[in-house]
Motif scaffolding. Structure first.
Motif, PDB file in Angstrom:
ATOM      1  N   THR A  18      -5.647  13.048  -1.054  1.00 26.67           N
ATOM      2  CA  THR A  18      -4.832  11.968  -0.522  1.00 26.67           C
ATOM      3  C   THR A  18      -5.467  10.652  -0.958  1.00 26.67           C
ATOM      4  O   THR A  18      -6.664  10.444  -0.781  1.00 26.67           O
ATOM      5  CB  THR A  18      -4.774  12.026   1.022  1.00 26.67           C
ATOM      6  N   VAL A  19      -4.642   9.769  -1.547  1.00 27.95           N
ATOM      7  CA  VAL A  19      -5.134   8.487  -2.044  1.00 27.95           C
ATOM      8  C   VAL A  19      -4.297   7.373  -1.444  1.00 27.95           C
ATOM      9  O   VAL A  19      -3.065   7.395  -1.543  1.00 27.95           O
ATOM     10  CB  VAL A  19      -5.041   8.413  -3.590  1.00 27.95           C
ATOM     11  N   LYS A  20      -4.965   6.407  -0.820  1.00 28.59           N
ATOM     12  CA  LYS A  20      -4.290   5.188  -0.369  1.00 28.59           C
ATOM     13  C   LYS A  20      -4.419   4.178  -1.490  1.00 28.59           C
ATOM     14  O   LYS A  20      -5.517   3.781  -1.869  1.00 28.59           O
ATOM     15  CB  LYS A  20      -4.883   4.680   0.937  1.00 28.59           C
ATOM     16  N   ASN A  35       0.843  -1.196   0.000  1.00 33.24           N
ATOM     17  CA  ASN A  35       0.000   0.000   0.000  1.00 33.24           C
ATOM     18  C   ASN A  35       0.876   1.243   0.000  1.00 33.24           C
ATOM     19  O   ASN A  35       1.873   1.300   0.710  1.00 33.24           O
ATOM     20  CB  ASN A  35      -0.900   0.018   1.227  1.00 33.24           C
ATOM     21  N   THR A  36       0.499   2.218  -0.785  1.00 33.81           N
ATOM     22  CA  THR A  36       1.220   3.474  -0.880  1.00 33.81           C
ATOM     23  C   THR A  36       0.227   4.610  -0.721  1.00 33.81           C
ATOM     24  O   THR A  36      -0.918   4.499  -1.155  1.00 33.81           O
ATOM     25  CB  THR A  36       1.897   3.594  -2.268  1.00 33.81           C
ATOM     26  N   GLU A  37       0.677   5.700  -0.111  1.00 31.90           N
ATOM     27  CA  GLU A  37      -0.185   6.878   0.000  1.00 31.90           C
ATOM     28  C   GLU A  37       0.383   7.977  -0.880  1.00 31.90           C
ATOM     29  O   GLU A  37       1.556   8.308  -0.789  1.00 31.90           O
ATOM     30  CB  GLU A  37      -0.256   7.341   1.453  1.00 31.90           C
ATOM     31  N   PHE A  38      -0.450   8.497  -1.769  1.00 32.71           N
ATOM     32  CA  PHE A  38      -0.064   9.587  -2.655  1.00 32.71           C
ATOM     33  C   PHE A  38      -0.824  10.839  -2.254  1.00 32.71           C
ATOM     34  O   PHE A  38      -1.973  10.761  -1.813  1.00 32.71           O
ATOM     35  CB  PHE A  38      -0.416   9.268  -4.115  1.00 32.71           C
ATOM     36  N   GLN A  39      -0.196  11.995  -2.468  1.00 36.67           N
ATOM     37  CA  GLN A  39      -0.882  13.263  -2.258  1.00 36.67           C
ATOM     38  C   GLN A  39      -0.717  14.135  -3.494  1.00 36.67           C
ATOM     39  O   GLN A  39       0.329  14.120  -4.135  1.00 36.67           O
ATOM     40  CB  GLN A  39      -0.341  13.990  -1.028  1.00 36.67           C
TER      41      GLN A  39
END
Length: 73
Positions: free
Chosen positions: A46-48, A3-7
């Motif tokens: 913000t997207v997980k 899992n990665t979090e993007f902003q």
């Protein structure tokens, strides 16, 4: 896949703007959670992620007529 979090800095200014991208973000495989901070001046999305790329997320937002540019952390 990890899992990665993007902003992203966006121009999703209000609930109406967010509602226009909601269905696409909700139904896209690889996105497990997302939110937009419309109170922040940069309107941070913000997207997980579970496998979706930053470019794919930007393309979804742009397809709906909005801007999204990745924030470098």
């Amino acid at each position: 896949m990890e899992n990665t979090e993007f902003q992203f800095k966006t121009n999703l200014n209000c609930g109406g703007c967010v509602s226009k991208v909601k269905a696409d973000l909700d139904s896209t495989d690889g996105i497990c959670e997302w939110n937009v901070d419309t109170a922040n001046n940069d309107k941070i999305l913000t997207v997980k992620s579970e496998g979706i790329t930053q470019d794919e997320i930007v393309a979804i937002v742009k397809k709906k007529g909005f801007k999204a540019e990745p924030l470098v952390v």
